[in-house]
Every structure is written in C-alpha cells, then in structure tokens.
Motif scaffolding. Structure first.
Motif, PDB file in Angstrom:
ATOM      1  N   THR A 172       5.189   7.201  -6.881  1.00 26.87           N
ATOM      2  CA  THR A 172       4.222   7.992  -7.634  1.00 26.87           C
ATOM      3  C   THR A 172       2.975   8.199  -6.772  1.00 26.87           C
ATOM      4  O   THR A 172       2.732   7.464  -5.803  1.00 26.87           O
ATOM      5  CB  THR A 172       3.811   7.279  -8.931  1.00 26.87           C
ATOM      6  N   ALA A 173       2.185   9.184  -7.147  1.00 28.18           N
ATOM      7  CA  ALA A 173       0.929   9.426  -6.438  1.00 28.18           C
ATOM      8  C   ALA A 173       0.025   8.206  -6.515  1.00 28.18           C
ATOM      9  O   ALA A 173      -0.676   7.863  -5.548  1.00 28.18           O
ATOM     10  CB  ALA A 173       0.225  10.647  -7.013  1.00 28.18           C
ATOM     11  N   GLU A 174       0.067   7.510  -7.644  1.00 26.10           N
ATOM     12  CA  GLU A 174      -0.764   6.318  -7.815  1.00 26.10           C
ATOM     13  C   GLU A 174      -0.320   5.205  -6.853  1.00 26.10           C
ATOM     14  O   GLU A 174      -1.151   4.504  -6.273  1.00 26.10           O
ATOM     15  CB  GLU A 174      -0.692   5.815  -9.261  1.00 26.10           C
ATOM     16  N   GLU A 175       0.990   5.047  -6.697  1.00 29.06           N
ATOM     17  CA  GLU A 175       1.490   4.021  -5.773  1.00 29.06           C
ATOM     18  C   GLU A 175       1.085   4.344  -4.334  1.00 29.06           C
ATOM     19  O   GLU A 175       0.724   3.450  -3.563  1.00 29.06           O
ATOM     20  CB  GLU A 175       3.010   3.921  -5.885  1.00 29.06           C
ATOM     21  N   LEU A 176       1.140   5.609  -3.971  1.00 30.16           N
ATOM     22  CA  LEU A 176       0.746   6.012  -2.627  1.00 30.16           C
ATOM     23  C   LEU A 176      -0.749   5.785  -2.395  1.00 30.16           C
ATOM     24  O   LEU A 176      -1.165   5.332  -1.326  1.00 30.16           O
ATOM     25  CB  LEU A 176       1.097   7.479  -2.396  1.00 30.16           C
ATOM     26  N   ARG A 177      -1.545   6.096  -3.402  1.00 29.56           N
ATOM     27  CA  ARG A 177      -2.994   5.924  -3.258  1.00 29.56           C
ATOM     28  C   ARG A 177      -3.378   4.446  -3.153  1.00 29.56           C
ATOM     29  O   ARG A 177      -4.352   4.089  -2.484  1.00 29.56           O
ATOM     30  CB  ARG A 177      -3.720   6.564  -4.448  1.00 29.56           C
ATOM     31  N   ALA A 178      -2.620   3.575  -3.812  1.00 24.97           N
ATOM     32  CA  ALA A 178      -2.952   2.142  -3.816  1.00 24.97           C
ATOM     33  C   ALA A 178      -2.484   1.427  -2.553  1.00 24.97           C
ATOM     34  O   ALA A 178      -2.996   0.363  -2.204  1.00 24.97           O
ATOM     35  CB  ALA A 178      -2.335   1.470  -5.040  1.00 24.97           C
ATOM     36  N   ALA A 179      -1.525   2.014  -1.850  1.00 30.24           N
ATOM     37  CA  ALA A 179      -0.914   1.342  -0.702  1.00 30.24           C
ATOM     38  C   ALA A 179      -1.780   1.455   0.547  1.00 30.24           C
ATOM     39  O   ALA A 179      -2.505   2.430   0.745  1.00 30.24           O
ATOM     40  CB  ALA A 179       0.458   1.935  -0.424  1.00 30.24           C
ATOM     41  N   LYS A 180      -1.678   0.435   1.392  1.00 26.07           N
ATOM     42  CA  LYS A 180      -2.284   0.496   2.723  1.00 26.07           C
ATOM     43  C   LYS A 180      -1.242   0.875   3.776  1.00 26.07           C
ATOM     44  O   LYS A 180      -1.537   1.578   4.735  1.00 26.07           O
ATOM     45  CB  LYS A 180      -2.904  -0.858   3.083  1.00 26.07           C
ATOM     46  N   MET A 181      -0.015   0.353   3.583  1.00 25.83           N
ATOM     47  CA  MET A 181       1.082   0.634   4.511  1.00 25.83           C
ATOM     48  C   MET A 181       2.157   1.419   3.782  1.00 25.83           C
ATOM     49  O   MET A 181       2.754   0.928   2.811  1.00 25.83           O
ATOM     50  CB  MET A 181       1.680  -0.669   5.047  1.00 25.83           C
ATOM     51  N   ILE A 182       2.416   2.639   4.226  1.00 22.34           N
ATOM     52  CA  ILE A 182       3.506   3.455   3.691  1.00 22.34           C
ATOM     53  C   ILE A 182       4.640   3.353   4.713  1.00 22.34           C
ATOM     54  O   ILE A 182       4.568   3.924   5.803  1.00 22.34           O
ATOM     55  CB  ILE A 182       3.060   4.909   3.479  1.00 22.34           C
ATOM     56  N   LEU A 183       5.646   2.590   4.360  1.00 20.17           N
ATOM     57  CA  LEU A 183       6.737   2.284   5.274  1.00 20.17           C
ATOM     58  C   LEU A 183       7.899   3.249   5.079  1.00 20.17           C
ATOM     59  O   LEU A 183       8.359   3.449   3.946  1.00 20.17           O
ATOM     60  CB  LEU A 183       7.232   0.851   5.049  1.00 20.17           C
ATOM     61  N   TRP A 184       8.376   3.821   6.151  1.00 18.65           N
ATOM     62  CA  TRP A 184       9.554   4.686   6.072  1.00 18.65           C
ATOM     63  C   TRP A 184      10.791   3.835   5.821  1.00 18.65           C
ATOM     64  O   TRP A 184      10.912   2.725   6.353  1.00 18.65           O
ATOM     65  CB  TRP A 184       9.718   5.450   7.379  1.00 18.65           C
ATOM     66  N   ARG A 185      11.703   4.339   5.025  1.00 23.97           N
ATOM     67  CA  ARG A 185      12.914   3.569   4.714  1.00 23.97           C
ATOM     68  C   ARG A 185      13.937   3.710   5.850  1.00 23.97           C
ATOM     69  O   ARG A 185      14.900   4.459   5.771  1.00 23.97           O
ATOM     70  CB  ARG A 185      13.522   4.030   3.393  1.00 23.97           C
TER      71      ARG A 185
END
Length: 396
Positions: free
Chosen positions: A240-253
């Motif tokens: 979700t957009a909220e999960e993306l905004r809260a994250a520091k590290m966006i890890l590719w699968r």
C-alpha cells in the motif's frame, strides 16, 4: 447406433518468447538467460582439451586476458590470468588496456560490467551466452520503471535513492545512474547505504532482498519493520502507499538461487555434527541464517578469513560449492577443516555453463581471428551505468 466421428485438429499453440528463449531458439540481448552458442564445441571427452586451451592462449599472447570468477570450475580457473569476485575482475580488465580480448569466465552481468569499464577498442567475450544470473533476471528494466511509477504515485519518489547490487543487468545499473543512485558490492553495501541515506530518506535496493535486509538490519541497526519487499509480480508491488511511505528500505523481491538454499536448519545441523565449528556465510543468505552465523562477509572476506584462520580450526561455509571445495583442498595441508554448510550439493548452475569445451572453442576462435560471443553494452546504457559505478568508486 449412429457413429459419431470427432475431428482431431491440432491445437494452435504458439510458444511464448520466454519459452523460446529458454530453449535457446531466440535471442534477447537484454536478458541474463542467454542463448546457445553458435559453432561446434569440442567434445568434453576430448583428452586434448587442456593442451588445446593452452596452445590457443599462447598463440593469442598479450592480446587476450582471461578472467575467472571464484565460482568457476577448476578446469576453467586453471587458465585464468586473474581470479576474483565480479567487480574486482571488471576493474582488473580495465587495468589491462593492451588486451584486445577480455574473456570473462563468469556470467552475463559481469561481462557487461567489464565492457562498461574497458576501452572502446577492447572486446569482452563470454564463452557461453547461456551463462546468465537468475538473480539479475529477477529485475527487468520494465519492472523497475513500473516500480518507480508506483513510488511516484505514492508521493515518495523524490525521497528515494536507488542502490543496485553489482549482480544486476546493465539496464538496471543505468536506471540507478539516471535516478541519482549508486552500485554496491557485498563488500561495500554498508558504505553505499550510508551514502544513500545522506542523499535521501529511503532506499530502493535492487535486486537482492537478502543483502539489502542484512546490511540494513545487521550493519545499520535498522529493524525488520523498517523494510518492505516490493514484488514486481503483484499490483503496486503488493504494497500500500502507506506501507511504502513508512518504510526506510524498499527491497526488491529477488534472491540468489545458491545462497537462498541455506537455512537455519543447515546451521543447527552442522553445529550438531561438528562441535566447535565456525559458521561463515555470504550476506546473500537469508536473514535468519546470517543472524545464526559466526561470521558474515563477501567472497573475498571468506577467502581472507580462512587464510587468517588458525591451524586445526573448523569451518562451515555458506557460499557456492566450487569455491568451498577449492578452499577446502587449499587449506587441508594446514589442518583446517572446511565443509559446505548444507548437506545438499549446490553449484551455481549458470556459472557452471562455462566449461572447458566452451573455453577451448572461444580461445581457438579468437586465435583464428573469429570474434565470438561478444558482450557489448549500447552507449546510452553504458553512460548511465558507468555513472552509477563511478559513484560507487567515489564512496568514502
């Protein structure tokens, strides 16, 4: 009773481009999967293969420079002028401007990096075009562009800095360069992430989720909750957009098919079987494996750790089997016991596509003046990929 005849018509089934690619019947220069090589390879049972390789290499002289990745077979490594990990080898190639041919005994993305870093007059050759990397293939340029659109729609793209692992295609390296990011290796991932967080608030880490997570949590002190995994096969990456905004590290699968096999059970089993064993693993392993290990480090770190280890020490190594076996043989005379972490034999299947017949065919072709299997990155891609690589070289 009335006879009923059913017409048998063949199904009009067209194979997909990916299916043709995997069968070696189509070419895709942007894919790590590769295609079969042209020409006739010598038989692997030819007893003269070693002598043929030596003769062709001697005929080429200083015109050829052979690079051998640590995960290569011994039969190939014996002909390498230098050995090392992917980035070390690419830099070694760049340091040999007098060599007309760079024969890279590794996989596709490594040869691409060598082409990016070497001169325009040098030709990089991959002995088998099917020697790709499953991890690098887990992030395509189209998928990453779509991911960036998702980040833009979430309103965070301006705060995200891409950091791409060396084990990625030239297209992904170019994307990283265009968007102000840097490349990293397993040796300098911590420095790369520290740099990235000085430039922005978040990092998009491509394509290996495990190296990104392990570096963020183990080295930078983040929590697992600071990390989310973007799945390119799900709408909006499954986030979700909220999960993306809260994250520091966006890890590719993405992950390494070799290092991903090691498990916590592997660690527990080897400790039970070998009292006093030191568990040493690569940071591409899963987080729970890294957390349970005694030592964690890159391929070069693993080699140096074993060189410095005291005689009589016992080690279980979580990395590719060709290297582990070579190290076990090398240090056995010093009384160091070195075993593979898992009971299941696990070579890197694509790295092992480079064998002696392919190397002989390559060297003999070059000696006869026939350029084969050249890996060439287009100029625009090279420009931005080199920019990302240069940022890495400038890391403090």
């Amino acid at each position: 009773m009335r006879d009923v005849t059913t017409a048998q018509t063949p199904l009009d089934v067209q194979p997909t481009p990916l299916a043709l690619l995997l069968l070696g019947r189509e070419a895709d220069p942007k894919s790590e999967r590769g295609v079969e090589c042209p020409g006739d390879l010598p038989s692997p049972s030819d007893p003269d293969l070693v002598e043929r390789a030596r003769a062709a290499k001697e005929k080429l002289g200083e015109k050829v420079f052979v690079l051998g990745h640590h995960y290569q077979r011994d039969e190939v490594i014996q002909f390498a002028d230098v050995t090392g990990d992917s980035f070390k080898l690419a830099r070694d190639a760049a340091a040999r401007p007098e060599a007309e041919y760079i024969v890279f005994c590794g996989v596709h993305f490594m040869a691409e990096s060598a082409d990016i870093l070497t001169g325009d007059d040098q030709k990089v050759v991959l002995p088998d075009l099917a020697a790709g990397c499953s991890m690098a293939d887990m992030a395509t340029a189209e998928q990453v562009a779509e991911c960036w659109d998702v980040l833009t729609e979430a309103g965070i793209a301006d705060t995200v800095v891409p950091v791409s692992y060396m084990n990625s295609s030239a297209d992904i390296k170019a994307f990283t360069g265009r968007h102000g990011g840097t490349i990293c290796t397993s040796s300098n991932a911590e420095r790369a992430l520290n740099w990235a967080f000085e430039q922005g608030e978040k990092v998009l880490f491509l394509p290996d989720q495990h190296l990104g997570r392990n570096t963020a949590v183990r080295d930078l002190g983040m929590s697992l909750e600071d990390c989310v995994v973007y799945n390119p096969h799900k709408p909006n990456g499954g986030l979700t957009a909220e999960e993306l905004r809260a994250a520091k590290m966006i890890l590719w699968r993405g992950h390494c098919s070799v290092h991903g096999r090691f498990s916590l059970e592997s660690v527990e089993d080897v400790r039970a079987r070998i009292p006093g064993v030191n568990v040493l693993v690569h940071p591409e392993c899963k987080h729970e494996v890294v957390a349970a290990a005694d030592h964690v480090g890159s391929t070069e770190y693993i080699i140096k750790a074993l060189e410095a280890a005291p005689a009589g020490s016992k080690w279980a190594i979580g990395t590719e089997l060709n290297l582990v076996r070579r190290l076990a043989n090398r240090f056995a005379p010093e009384g160091k016991e070195i075993v593979f972490l898992d009971k299941t034999v696990c070579f890197c299947s694509t790295m092992n596509r480079i064998d002696l017949p392919h190397l002989v065919w390559t060297l003999e072709s070059l000696a006869e003046g026939n350029l084969v299997n050249r890996i060439e990155v287009d100029k625009e891609t090279e420009t931005y990929a080199k920019l990302a690589l240069e940022r890495m070289l400038a890391l403090p």
